[in-house]
Motif scaffolding. Sequence first.
Motif, short mmCIF file in Angstrom:
data_model
loop_
_atom_site.label_atom_id
_atom_site.label_comp_id
_atom_site.label_asym_id
_atom_site.label_seq_id
_atom_site.Cartn_x
_atom_site.Cartn_y
_atom_site.Cartn_z
N LYS A 236 -10.14 -8.79 0.38
CA LYS A 236 -9.81 -10.01 1.12
C LYS A 236 -9.20 -11.09 0.24
CE LYS A 236 -11.84 -13.27 4.44
NZ LYS A 236 -13.06 -13.62 5.20
N ASP A 237 -9.73 -11.23 -0.99
CA ASP A 237 -9.23 -12.31 -1.84
C ASP A 237 -7.77 -12.09 -2.25
OD1 ASP A 237 -10.01 -10.12 -3.39
OD2 ASP A 237 -10.51 -11.34 -5.12
N LEU A 238 -7.40 -10.82 -2.48
CA LEU A 238 -6.01 -10.56 -2.84
C LEU A 238 -5.08 -10.74 -1.65
CD1 LEU A 238 -6.10 -7.51 -5.31
CD2 LEU A 238 -6.29 -9.97 -5.76
N ILE A 239 -5.56 -10.39 -0.46
CA ILE A 239 -4.75 -10.59 0.75
C ILE A 239 -4.51 -12.07 0.97
CG2 ILE A 239 -4.68 -10.33 3.26
CD1 ILE A 239 -6.24 -7.73 2.95
N GLY B 62 -0.92 -6.92 -7.00
CA GLY B 62 -2.27 -6.49 -7.31
C GLY B 62 -2.77 -5.42 -6.37
N ILE B 63 -2.44 -5.55 -5.10
CA ILE B 63 -2.83 -4.54 -4.11
C ILE B 63 -2.08 -3.24 -4.35
CG2 ILE B 63 -2.66 -3.95 -1.66
CD1 ILE B 63 -3.48 -6.86 -1.07
N GLU B 64 -0.81 -3.34 -4.68
CA GLU B 64 -0.04 -2.12 -5.00
C GLU B 64 -0.65 -1.40 -6.20
OE1 GLU B 64 4.43 -0.72 -6.43
OE2 GLU B 64 4.20 -2.64 -5.38
N ALA B 65 -1.12 -2.15 -7.19
CA ALA B 65 -1.74 -1.55 -8.37
C ALA B 65 -3.04 -0.83 -7.99
CB ALA B 65 -2.01 -2.60 -9.43
N LEU C 282 0.82 -1.21 0.00
CA LEU C 282 0.00 0.00 0.00
C LEU C 282 0.86 1.26 0.00
CD1 LEU C 282 -2.71 -1.21 2.52
CD2 LEU C 282 -3.08 -0.72 0.09
N VAL C 283 1.91 1.26 0.82
CA VAL C 283 2.80 2.42 0.86
C VAL C 283 3.52 2.58 -0.47
CG1 VAL C 283 4.85 3.40 1.96
CG2 VAL C 283 3.07 2.34 3.37
#
Length: 217
Positions: free
Chosen positions: A192-195, A202-205, A40-41
């Motif tokens: 939740k699914d990506l975690i 994917g979360i960074e994107a 995230l950062v």
Amino acid sequence: MTIPPIEASQRIREICTLAPIVPVLVIEDVATARPLAEALVAGGLPSLEVTLRTPAALEAIRAMSDITGGHVGAGTLITPEDVRAAKAAGASFGVSPGATDELLAACEAENLPLLPGAATASEAMRLLARGYDMLKFFPAEASGGAPALKAIGAPLPQISFCPTGGVSPSNAGSYLALANVLCAGGSWVAPKDLIIAGDWAGIEALARDAAQLRKGA
């Protein structure tokens, strides 16, 4: 020595201006906390709210608290005990769905800057009278959404808000366009699914896309 509310609100303002979206995180497994925060950062969202809704939350805050460039706060603060536990875990700020005198006093005593929740003009005025001028508008969509927040801002222009609750990529721009909104809280950047899948790229994107949201977008 207690932290004055006006000073606490100034610190919260600084945190809220770092990015347009504050991720609202529900962490079930502490092993995911650090890579989640790093993603995230890296995506441009440095201010993170870890909700105290799971047994892993406090340990997750502890694991995330020293991420370079990150500011990790504890959400869903309800009681003075929550405040003390969050501060001991390394939270640099707190977020609450509402506000009680006991909760405010605990945050002030623990020197934990608080983003207190308000959903009505009366609640906002009460917090302003105590010295808090940076508030969480919650639950945002259920409380009337951007039109309601705009209406509250007309007689109370000195108060700024972080709307949270039902904020999504489709409506975030309508909130961020308001003069009394500094940022918005959202959970969609950490699904939740990506975690569970450990899909940190994917979360960074998702974070990178959210970081591009700006006023008037």
